[in-house]
Scaffold this motif. Sequence first.
Motif, PDB file in Angstrom:
ATOM      1  N   VAL A 120       0.865  -1.183   0.000  1.00 24.27           N
ATOM      2  CA  VAL A 120       0.000   0.000   0.000  1.00 24.27           C
ATOM      3  C   VAL A 120       0.900   1.231   0.000  1.00 24.27           C
ATOM      4  O   VAL A 120       1.643   1.454   0.963  1.00 24.27           O
ATOM      5  CB  VAL A 120      -0.924   0.036   1.236  1.00 24.27           C
ATOM      6  CG1 VAL A 120      -1.749   1.319   1.248  1.00 24.27           C
ATOM      7  CG2 VAL A 120      -1.829  -1.188   1.268  1.00 24.27           C
ATOM      8  N   PRO A 121       0.882   2.043  -1.063  1.00 23.77           N
ATOM      9  CA  PRO A 121       1.723   3.243  -1.086  1.00 23.77           C
ATOM     10  C   PRO A 121       1.348   4.203   0.044  1.00 23.77           C
ATOM     11  O   PRO A 121       0.180   4.299   0.432  1.00 23.77           O
ATOM     12  CB  PRO A 121       1.408   3.864  -2.455  1.00 23.77           C
ATOM     13  CG  PRO A 121       0.864   2.739  -3.273  1.00 23.77           C
ATOM     14  CD  PRO A 121       0.143   1.849  -2.319  1.00 23.77           C
ATOM     15  N   VAL A 122       2.335   4.892   0.563  1.00 22.43           N
ATOM     16  CA  VAL A 122       2.112   5.815   1.672  1.00 22.43           C
ATOM     17  C   VAL A 122       1.061   6.878   1.336  1.00 22.43           C
ATOM     18  O   VAL A 122       0.156   7.134   2.144  1.00 22.43           O
ATOM     19  CB  VAL A 122       3.443   6.474   2.100  1.00 22.43           C
ATOM     20  CG1 VAL A 122       3.196   7.608   3.086  1.00 22.43           C
ATOM     21  CG2 VAL A 122       4.367   5.426   2.717  1.00 22.43           C
ATOM     22  N   PRO A 123       1.103   7.519   0.154  1.00 23.04           N
ATOM     23  CA  PRO A 123       0.067   8.516  -0.161  1.00 23.04           C
ATOM     24  C   PRO A 123      -1.339   7.917  -0.171  1.00 23.04           C
ATOM     25  O   PRO A 123      -2.298   8.571   0.242  1.00 23.04           O
ATOM     26  CB  PRO A 123       0.469   9.017  -1.553  1.00 23.04           C
ATOM     27  CG  PRO A 123       1.928   8.741  -1.658  1.00 23.04           C
ATOM     28  CD  PRO A 123       2.135   7.459  -0.911  1.00 23.04           C
ATOM     29  N   VAL A 124      -1.464   6.670  -0.634  1.00 27.10           N
ATOM     30  CA  VAL A 124      -2.780   6.019  -0.658  1.00 27.10           C
ATOM     31  C   VAL A 124      -3.271   5.772   0.759  1.00 27.10           C
ATOM     32  O   VAL A 124      -4.450   5.982   1.081  1.00 27.10           O
ATOM     33  CB  VAL A 124      -2.720   4.696  -1.448  1.00 27.10           C
ATOM     34  CG1 VAL A 124      -4.037   3.930  -1.329  1.00 27.10           C
ATOM     35  CG2 VAL A 124      -2.400   4.971  -2.911  1.00 27.10           C
ATOM     36  N   ALA A 125      -2.381   5.333   1.636  1.00 25.16           N
ATOM     37  CA  ALA A 125      -2.762   5.102   3.031  1.00 25.16           C
ATOM     38  C   ALA A 125      -3.225   6.399   3.683  1.00 25.16           C
ATOM     39  O   ALA A 125      -4.239   6.422   4.397  1.00 25.16           O
ATOM     40  CB  ALA A 125      -1.588   4.499   3.807  1.00 25.16           C
ATOM     41  N   TYR A 126      -2.491   7.478   3.440  1.00 24.81           N
ATOM     42  CA  TYR A 126      -2.898   8.779   3.981  1.00 24.81           C
ATOM     43  C   TYR A 126      -4.263   9.196   3.419  1.00 24.81           C
ATOM     44  O   TYR A 126      -5.132   9.687   4.164  1.00 24.81           O
ATOM     45  CB  TYR A 126      -1.861   9.849   3.638  1.00 24.81           C
ATOM     46  CG  TYR A 126      -0.741   9.985   4.633  1.00 24.81           C
ATOM     47  CD1 TYR A 126      -0.998  10.247   5.972  1.00 24.81           C
ATOM     48  CD2 TYR A 126       0.598   9.882   4.226  1.00 24.81           C
ATOM     49  CE1 TYR A 126       0.039  10.389   6.882  1.00 24.81           C
ATOM     50  CE2 TYR A 126       1.638  10.021   5.142  1.00 24.81           C
ATOM     51  CZ  TYR A 126       1.352  10.270   6.465  1.00 24.81           C
ATOM     52  OH  TYR A 126       2.377  10.412   7.372  1.00 24.81           O
ATOM     53  N   ALA A 127      -4.449   9.004   2.120  1.00 20.71           N
ATOM     54  CA  ALA A 127      -5.683   9.449   1.473  1.00 20.71           C
ATOM     55  C   ALA A 127      -6.895   8.666   1.978  1.00 20.71           C
ATOM     56  O   ALA A 127      -7.928   9.252   2.321  1.00 20.71           O
ATOM     57  CB  ALA A 127      -5.551   9.304  -0.046  1.00 20.71           C
ATOM     58  N   VAL A 128      -6.778   7.347   2.034  1.00 13.70           N
ATOM     59  CA  VAL A 128      -7.893   6.522   2.485  1.00 13.70           C
ATOM     60  C   VAL A 128      -8.171   6.767   3.970  1.00 13.70           C
ATOM     61  O   VAL A 128      -9.320   6.898   4.390  1.00 13.70           O
ATOM     62  CB  VAL A 128      -7.603   5.024   2.231  1.00 13.70           C
ATOM     63  CG1 VAL A 128      -8.720   4.156   2.800  1.00 13.70           C
ATOM     64  CG2 VAL A 128      -7.460   4.759   0.737  1.00 13.70           C
ATOM     65  N   GLY A 129      -7.097   6.850   4.773  1.00 16.25           N
ATOM     66  CA  GLY A 129      -7.278   7.131   6.189  1.00 16.25           C
ATOM     67  C   GLY A 129      -7.929   8.485   6.429  1.00 16.25           C
ATOM     68  O   GLY A 129      -8.848   8.610   7.258  1.00 16.25           O
ATOM     69  N   GLY A 130      -7.485   9.501   5.711  1.00 16.72           N
ATOM     70  CA  GLY A 130      -8.077  10.828   5.860  1.00 16.72           C
ATOM     71  C   GLY A 130      -9.535  10.853   5.425  1.00 16.72           C
ATOM     72  O   GLY A 130     -10.370  11.509   6.079  1.00 16.72           O
ATOM     73  N   ALA A 131      -9.852  10.148   4.331  1.00 19.82           N
ATOM     74  CA  ALA A 131     -11.241  10.104   3.862  1.00 19.82           C
ATOM     75  C   ALA A 131     -12.143   9.446   4.898  1.00 19.82           C
ATOM     76  O   ALA A 131     -13.246   9.934   5.188  1.00 19.82           O
ATOM     77  CB  ALA A 131     -11.305   9.348   2.536  1.00 19.82           C
ATOM     78  N   LEU A 132     -11.698   8.322   5.464  1.00 26.49           N
ATOM     79  CA  LEU A 132     -12.493   7.646   6.489  1.00 26.49           C
ATOM     80  C   LEU A 132     -12.661   8.519   7.727  1.00 26.49           C
ATOM     81  O   LEU A 132     -13.732   8.543   8.345  1.00 26.49           O
ATOM     82  CB  LEU A 132     -11.835   6.317   6.872  1.00 26.49           C
ATOM     83  CG  LEU A 132     -11.883   5.198   5.835  1.00 26.49           C
ATOM     84  CD1 LEU A 132     -11.070   3.998   6.318  1.00 26.49           C
ATOM     85  CD2 LEU A 132     -13.319   4.786   5.547  1.00 26.49           C
ATOM     86  N   ALA A 133     -11.603   9.239   8.094  1.00 26.73           N
ATOM     87  CA  ALA A 133     -11.665  10.099   9.277  1.00 26.73           C
ATOM     88  C   ALA A 133     -12.679  11.224   9.117  1.00 26.73           C
ATOM     89  O   ALA A 133     -13.271  11.683  10.103  1.00 26.73           O
ATOM     90  CB  ALA A 133     -10.279  10.681   9.569  1.00 26.73           C
ATOM     91  N   VAL A 134     -12.894  11.671   7.896  1.00 27.53           N
ATOM     92  CA  VAL A 134     -13.860  12.744   7.636  1.00 27.53           C
ATOM     93  C   VAL A 134     -15.265  12.176   7.427  1.00 27.53           C
ATOM     94  O   VAL A 134     -16.261  12.690   7.960  1.00 27.53           O
ATOM     95  CB  VAL A 134     -13.432  13.573   6.408  1.00 27.53           C
ATOM     96  CG1 VAL A 134     -14.526  14.569   6.030  1.00 27.53           C
ATOM     97  CG2 VAL A 134     -12.130  14.300   6.697  1.00 27.53           C
ATOM     98  N   LEU A 135     -15.358  11.090   6.656  1.00 22.32           N
ATOM     99  CA  LEU A 135     -16.664  10.562   6.279  1.00 22.32           C
ATOM    100  C   LEU A 135     -17.387   9.865   7.422  1.00 22.32           C
ATOM    101  O   LEU A 135     -18.623   9.941   7.511  1.00 22.32           O
ATOM    102  CB  LEU A 135     -16.498   9.586   5.111  1.00 22.32           C
ATOM    103  CG  LEU A 135     -16.060  10.208   3.773  1.00 22.32           C
ATOM    104  CD1 LEU A 135     -15.846   9.125   2.729  1.00 22.32           C
ATOM    105  CD2 LEU A 135     -17.101  11.221   3.294  1.00 22.32           C
TER     106      LEU A 135
END
Length: 330
Positions: A120-135
Amino acid sequence: MTETAPLTSAAHTRQAALHEQRTPPRGAAPPPRPRGPRTLLKGLVKTARPKQWVKNILVIAAPAAAGRLFSAHALTQLAVVFTLFTACAAAVYLINDARDAEADRAHPTKRHRPVAAGQVPVPVAYAVGGALAVLAPAAAAWLTSPAVAALLAAYIGMQLAYCVSLKHVLVVDLVVVTTGFLMRAMVGGLALGIPLSRWFLITTGFGALFMVSAKRYSEAVQMAGKAGATRALLTEYTTGYLRFVWQLAAGVAVLGYCLWALEEGGVPHTSVLPWRQLSVVAFILAILRYAVFADRGTAGEPEEVVLRDRALALIGVVWLAMYGLAVANW
């Protein structure tokens, strides 16, 4: 003969060089895994720690204690809350692993985590984690109540602060992990509008502190005299202090449960026996049995301790039966 010897030596040199290129040095990060949509999805799910999702079953604690568990509305709301809390926890795990990717690559075990291993690329992990944290909190405000959304947002903020700095602060790290368990136990009651008893909160909070500090104590015992503790703070805590914490927490949890049972456990005319008061015996036996593993230094993840020990699991079933009978007024 004199001409073939240099050729053979050169061939051996080239072969050795190729072998060194193919074999990574011990302790180095594994080579990046091939990425595809399916591989990436598996990596994201693995990073979300499915084994830890069982902790989120605590969302049913308050409704079960209030006897408001078995209705279509309650089950629907609790299923939604369970899913949203799982999404919040997954967001924290993803962001944490992305932030610690470089350090994890140097760790003998954590180097195999999907983010550290390159699955899992680091930017993807940040993006998915951030999206879940907001949604997740936004969905909670829409599907449940503003109180649940606020609690989920507070949980994410607290856990991210823990990942960044609070896990390095003595005592505060224990409080943060304990509060995470307490929030799980509270959120089901908030979703259904159930008033939370002060004794319920004390029992749940100190029961969680008991298990968290017992786990830390076990880690400290197992790592005693060894270099490279799994948690940096284990080198600052003493086993004597951690033993004091889990013993204190166990005592307060038992006291809180006794007061809870006596306060709310008036014997209804329809009850055969005072099941709520009798459940105190099973609760204390469960604490004593769990303390056996804490004292030995083998109390790891709480769910593993319970599932591994048949006697503890049986005591838990007896306690559930007694409390269920109390709630049903049998």
